[in-house]
Design an enzyme around this catalytic site. Structure first.
Site, PDB file in Angstrom:
ATOM      1  N   GLU A  69       0.764  -1.004  -0.064  1.00  0.00           N
ATOM      2  CA  GLU A  69       0.151   0.024  -0.135  1.00  0.00           C
ATOM      3  C   GLU A  69       0.881   1.425  -0.021  1.00  0.00           C
ATOM      4  O   GLU A  69       1.801   1.580   1.146  1.00  0.00           O
ATOM      5  CB  GLU A  69      -1.165  -0.078   1.327  1.00  0.00           C
ATOM      6  CG  GLU A  69      -2.006   0.944   1.241  1.00  0.00           C
ATOM      7  CD  GLU A  69      -3.068   1.108   2.221  1.00  0.00           C
ATOM      8  OE1 GLU A  69      -3.646   2.197   2.464  1.00  0.00           O
ATOM      9  OE2 GLU A  69      -3.458   0.110   2.423  1.00  0.00           O
ATOM     10  N   GLU A  94       4.676   5.147   3.815  1.00  0.00           N
ATOM     11  CA  GLU A  94       4.052   6.504   4.374  1.00  0.00           C
ATOM     12  C   GLU A  94       5.342   7.547   4.605  1.00  0.00           C
ATOM     13  O   GLU A  94       5.662   7.229   5.904  1.00  0.00           O
ATOM     14  CB  GLU A  94       3.054   6.234   5.300  1.00  0.00           C
ATOM     15  CG  GLU A  94       2.391   7.494   5.883  1.00  0.00           C
ATOM     16  CD  GLU A  94       1.685   8.427   4.629  1.00  0.00           C
ATOM     17  OE1 GLU A  94       2.209   9.628   4.365  1.00  0.00           O
ATOM     18  OE2 GLU A  94       0.827   7.926   4.163  1.00  0.00           O
ATOM     19  N   ASP A 121       9.937   7.487   1.286  1.00  0.00           N
ATOM     20  CA  ASP A 121       9.370   7.617  -0.139  1.00  0.00           C
ATOM     21  C   ASP A 121       9.252   6.140  -0.741  1.00  0.00           C
ATOM     22  O   ASP A 121      10.250   5.271  -0.570  1.00  0.00           O
ATOM     23  CB  ASP A 121      10.389   8.276  -0.811  1.00  0.00           C
ATOM     24  CG  ASP A 121      10.161   8.663  -2.153  1.00  0.00           C
ATOM     25  OD1 ASP A 121       9.419   7.964  -2.989  1.00  0.00           O
ATOM     26  OD2 ASP A 121      10.470  10.011  -2.443  1.00  0.00           O
ATOM     27  N   ASP A 143      -2.194  12.253  -2.779  1.00  0.00           N
ATOM     28  CA  ASP A 143      -2.230  13.710  -2.997  1.00  0.00           C
ATOM     29  C   ASP A 143      -2.718  14.164  -4.419  1.00  0.00           C
ATOM     30  O   ASP A 143      -1.948  13.679  -5.151  1.00  0.00           O
ATOM     31  CB  ASP A 143      -0.986  13.916  -2.731  1.00  0.00           C
ATOM     32  CG  ASP A 143      -0.864  15.609  -2.198  1.00  0.00           C
ATOM     33  OD1 ASP A 143      -1.493  16.162  -3.200  1.00  0.00           O
ATOM     34  OD2 ASP A 143      -0.074  15.835  -1.211  1.00  0.00           O
ATOM     35  N   LYS A 147      -3.055  21.460  -9.096  1.00  0.00           N
ATOM     36  CA  LYS A 147      -2.629  22.653 -10.044  1.00  0.00           C
ATOM     37  C   LYS A 147      -1.932  21.977 -11.073  1.00  0.00           C
ATOM     38  O   LYS A 147      -1.073  20.873 -11.002  1.00  0.00           O
ATOM     39  CB  LYS A 147      -1.540  23.535  -9.308  1.00  0.00           C
ATOM     40  CG  LYS A 147      -2.440  24.512  -8.273  1.00  0.00           C
ATOM     41  CD  LYS A 147      -1.090  25.384  -7.765  1.00  0.00           C
ATOM     42  CE  LYS A 147      -1.949  26.431  -6.850  1.00  0.00           C
ATOM     43  NZ  LYS A 147      -0.993  27.187  -5.925  1.00  0.00           N
ATOM     44  N   THR A 216     -12.676   4.897   4.231  1.00  0.00           N
ATOM     45  CA  THR A 216     -11.781   5.444   5.249  1.00  0.00           C
ATOM     46  C   THR A 216     -12.461   7.061   5.601  1.00  0.00           C
ATOM     47  O   THR A 216     -13.121   7.490   5.112  1.00  0.00           O
ATOM     48  CB  THR A 216     -10.323   5.708   4.660  1.00  0.00           C
ATOM     49  OG1 THR A 216     -10.440   6.794   3.531  1.00  0.00           O
ATOM     50  CG2 THR A 216      -9.821   4.396   4.221  1.00  0.00           C
TER      51      THR A 216
END
Length: 237
Positions: A69, A94, A121, A143, A147, A216
């Protein structure tokens, strides 16, 4: 990524997300100090493994199938899947240390045994995972980088998808969940180019969550704010 490297030989990788949030309380710090090292998948740290020797998956994960995950948030889905599937091992990546502490608290309270945690990472973990060593992967509400000039920071880009393809076994499932329509667009463009096949057969396939899905807190917030979840399933070719 550029040609610059750290003293250990690590490639210089730009990282744009958050690593720290508000100050940890004592219990959260205790989870990190007392539990994290034992849950490491091993071989990921550049100082300890500058040659990037691959993880011995059979030794570390006892010959079980291994799932991955990427960006587990606070770990709700990860511990849910671990509980449903005691026959597998799950690695979670994470970089946000507050989320890692939250996951460790859940693991301790539930007594979850079949997980490993990389607090960093995912690209560093990909370096040391052997080819075709992962049986399923999850990318859940990543995330969005909304933009346009930041879209190259998204996970669904070649820099991340190429190593993900390498470490997944042929036929492995890759699940993506997002509430951002433009992230869906980019996912459906980039993931098939990286060697995956979308499993959607009907127009509403993306609307139905998986049978073993856990909604979640992030998804519940998205629903309250009127955003629509999308559930995309791919197979690694």
């Amino acid at each position: 990524m550029t040609d610059e490297t750290h003293k250990t030989g690590a490639p210089w990788r730009n990282f744009y997300g958050r690593r720290h949030g508000k100050s940890l309380n004592k219990a959260q710090q205790d989870y990190l100090d007392q539990d994290l090292a034992a849950l490491s998948p091993g071989a990921v740290d550049w100082d300890a493994n500058p040659d990037r020797t691959p993880i011995d998956m059979a030794a570390r994960f006892h010959g079980k199938p291994v799932w991955l995950e990427v960006g587990f948030g606070s770990g709700e889905h990860m511990v849910h899947q671990a509980g449903l599937n005691p026959q597998v091992e799950i690695i979670g990546c994470e970089p946000y240390i507050n989320g890692v502490a939250a996951l460790l608290g859940k693991i301790r309270r539930l007594g979850t045994q079949n997980v490993a945690v990389h607090p960093g990472d995912a690209r560093d973990l990909f370096d040391v995972l052997p080819p075709a060593s992962i049986d399923k992967a999850f990318l859940l509400y990543p995330d969005p980088w909304p933009k346009a000039r930041h879209h190259r920071r998204r996970f669904v880009t070649p820099e991340h998808l190429a190593p993900l393809h390498r470490v997944l076994r042929p036929g492995a499932e890759f699940r993506v969940a997002t509430d951002i329509p433009d992230y869906v667009r980019q996912t459906l463009e980039e993931v098939p180019r990286a060697g995956f096949e979308w499993q959607g057969a009907r127009a509403d396939d993306w609307r139905r969550p998986w049978d073993d899905w856990l909604s979640t807190r992030y998804e519940q917030k998205a629903l309250r704010e009127g955003r629509t979840p999308h559930y995309l399933t791919f197979r690694r070719l």
